[in-house]
Enzyme design. Structure first.
Site, PDB file in Angstrom:
ATOM      1  N   ARG A 151       0.855  -1.177   0.000  1.00  0.00           N
ATOM      2  CA  ARG A 151       0.000   0.000   0.000  1.00  0.00           C
ATOM      3  C   ARG A 151       0.895   1.232   0.000  1.00  0.00           C
ATOM      4  O   ARG A 151       1.933   1.265   0.686  1.00  0.00           O
ATOM      5  CB  ARG A 151      -0.927   0.028   1.221  1.00  0.00           C
ATOM      6  CG  ARG A 151      -2.008  -1.047   1.238  1.00  0.00           C
ATOM      7  CD  ARG A 151      -2.993  -0.893   0.085  1.00  0.00           C
ATOM      8  NE  ARG A 151      -4.052  -1.887   0.124  1.00  0.00           N
ATOM      9  CZ  ARG A 151      -4.008  -3.072  -0.462  1.00  0.00           C
ATOM     10  NH1 ARG A 151      -2.910  -3.419  -1.128  1.00  0.00           N
ATOM     11  NH2 ARG A 151      -5.025  -3.908  -0.397  1.00  0.00           N
ATOM     12  N   GLU A 198      -4.547   7.299  -5.597  1.00  0.00           N
ATOM     13  CA  GLU A 198      -4.743   6.481  -6.792  1.00  0.00           C
ATOM     14  C   GLU A 198      -6.085   6.817  -7.440  1.00  0.00           C
ATOM     15  O   GLU A 198      -7.078   6.927  -6.723  1.00  0.00           O
ATOM     16  CB  GLU A 198      -4.681   4.994  -6.440  1.00  0.00           C
ATOM     17  CG  GLU A 198      -3.319   4.569  -5.883  1.00  0.00           C
ATOM     18  CD  GLU A 198      -3.238   3.069  -5.570  1.00  0.00           C
ATOM     19  OE1 GLU A 198      -4.244   2.357  -5.800  1.00  0.00           O
ATOM     20  OE2 GLU A 198      -2.181   2.624  -5.097  1.00  0.00           O
ATOM     21  N   HIS A 203      -0.966  -0.056  -9.886  1.00  0.00           N
ATOM     22  CA  HIS A 203      -1.631  -0.949  -8.938  1.00  0.00           C
ATOM     23  C   HIS A 203      -2.184  -2.188  -9.649  1.00  0.00           C
ATOM     24  O   HIS A 203      -3.388  -2.463  -9.637  1.00  0.00           O
ATOM     25  CB  HIS A 203      -2.740  -0.232  -8.166  1.00  0.00           C
ATOM     26  CG  HIS A 203      -3.010  -0.890  -6.832  1.00  0.00           C
ATOM     27  ND1 HIS A 203      -3.562  -0.228  -5.764  1.00  0.00           N
ATOM     28  CD2 HIS A 203      -2.795  -2.163  -6.383  1.00  0.00           C
ATOM     29  CE1 HIS A 203      -3.685  -1.040  -4.734  1.00  0.00           C
ATOM     30  NE2 HIS A 203      -3.220  -2.227  -5.090  1.00  0.00           N
TER      31      HIS A 203
END
Length: 316
Positions: free
Chosen positions: A233, A262, A281
Site C-alpha cells: 500500500r 490512486e 496498482h
C-alpha cells in the site's frame, strides 16, 4: 435490485461472472474513476448494491450518509482500508468481501524486481529507438532479499527469492524466529534488514501504525546499491523521503505498484523520478483474480438477497 460496479477500468466485470443469475433490474459498470464525493453520490443514489474494486473508491462516513438506499457494499478481497465498516454498520449497510488470487501480487512483485535490477523498461525503450546494450544488470544470485511483512504474500515472495539463490531476511513486528525459519527466512531487526538487504520488498498490512513505516530513517540505512519495491500500500512508504533518496542517489532505485493517491495524478513527481519502475496498482489485476473477485461478488449478492449473507466484514 440495482447493482453498480465501480472502477471497471478494463471493462471486464460483466464478462468475469454470471450477473444474469441475480435477476437484477440493472447491473451497471462504471469504467472511469469518480473522485468527487457529490458526483459519486449522485451516480450511486439509485443503486441498492455497490461492488467496489479494492481501495479504488473510498466509502467514508460522509459518503455513506449520502447513499440512504444503499443496502449492500461488496468489496473485492476481505480487507479494504478505504471503507469505514463501522459507519456502514451504523447506516444499516452490510459489507461483504470476496476471495482473491494469492499468487497474483507475488508474481507482480518479482516482475518489478527483475525489471528494476535488469533495467528492462530502459533497455526496451532504447531498443525501440535503435539502440543496443546500455546498462549493466544487478545479479540476484548470492544477494540478500529483505522482506518487510512475512504474511502469506511475503512468504510466497521469500520462496521465490530462495529459488533465485538469495539469502532471505524478514522483519515485522512480533515476527517469531521460528515462523521466519519455517518460511526459509531469518528474522532480524528492522534496522539490520534495511542496512543489509540488496533488494527490500514491502508486504505489510496498512494501518495507523504502518503509515510511513518506511521513511527517511529506513531509507537512510539502505546501501546505495540497494533497491526498494512496494506492492503493498502506498502510504507505508513515505513518498517525499523516497523522492529525496532517488534524486540524491542514496538508493539504487525503486519499483512501485501502489501510491498515496490512486489513480496517481498525471503531474505527480514520482512519474518523473529517476531509476524507477512504475505500474498502476496491478498486483491483483489478473484474469483468474478478476473471475474470483466478481464470481464471489455475485455469490455475496445472491446470498444477501436470500437473507443469508456470506463473507461479512465486521467492524474492528
Amino acid at each position: 435490485m440495482r447493482i453498480a460496479i465501480l472502477d471497471d477500468y478494463q471493462r471486464v466485470a460483466l464478462q468475469s461472472a454470471d450477473w444474469t443469475s441475480l435477476g437484477a433490474t440493472d447491473v451497471v459498470p462504471f469504467h472511469g474513476h469518480i473522485a468527487d464525493t457529490a458526483e459519486l453520490a449522485a451516480e450511486l443514489r439509485p443503486f441498492d448494491v455497490v461492488v467496489a474494486m479494492r481501495e479504488r473508491t473510498p466509502f467514508t462516513a460522509e459518503r455513506l450518509r449520502l447513499l440512504p438506499d444503499l443496502r449492500l457494499l461488496v468489496t473485492t478481497g476481505m480487507r479494504n482500508a478505504s471503507i469505514d465498516v463501522a459507519a456502514a454498520a451504523a447506516a444499516g449497510v452490510t459489507v461483504c468481501g470476496t476471495g482473491g488470487s494469492g499468487a497474483a501480487t507475488p508474481e507482480l512483485t518479482w516482475a518489478l524486481i527483475l525489471a528494476l535490477v535488469r533495467h528492462v523498461p530502459a533497455e526496451d525503450r532504447r531498443m525501440r529507438d535503435g539502440g543496443w546494450q546500455h546498462t549493466i544488470g544487478f545479479g540476484l544470485h548470492g544477494r540478500t532479499l529483505g522482506v518487510v511483512g512475512l504474511g502469506n504474500i511475503g512468504q510466497r515472495v521469500a520462496s521465490i527469492g530462495r529459488a533465485f539463490g538469495m539469502e532471505v531476511l524478514a522483519w515485522s513486528q512480533h515476527l517469531a524466529a521460528t515462523v521466519a525459519a519455517d518460511a526459509g527466512a531469518v528474522a532480524v531487526s528492522k534496522e539490520e534488514l534495511f542496512a543489509s538487504a540488496d533488494v527490500i520488498t514491502v508486504h505489510y498490512k496498512l494501518g495507523k501504525r504502518s503509515v510511513g513505516l518506511v521513511g527517511e530513517r529506513e531509507l537512510g540505512l539502505m546501501k546505495p546499491t540497494a533497491f526498494l519495491v512496494n506492492t503493498s500500500r502506498g502510504p507505508i512508504v513515505d513518498a517525499d523521503a523516497l523522492l529525496v533518496a532517488l534524486h540524491s542517489g542514496a538508493i539504487a532505485g525503486a519499483a512501485l505498484d501502489v501510491y498515496d493517491e490512486e489513480p496517481l495524478p498525471p503531474g505527480h513527481p514520482l512519474r518523473s523520478a529517476p531509476r524507477t519502475v512504475l505500474t498502476p496498482h496491478l498486483g491483483y489485476v489478473t484474469d483468474d483474480g478478476y473471475r474470483r473477485f466478481y464470481g464471489d461478488a455475485v455469490e455475496d449478492i445472491a446470498a444477501f438477497a436470500a437473507g443469508r449473507p456470506v463473507r461479512i466484514i465486521e467492524p474492528d
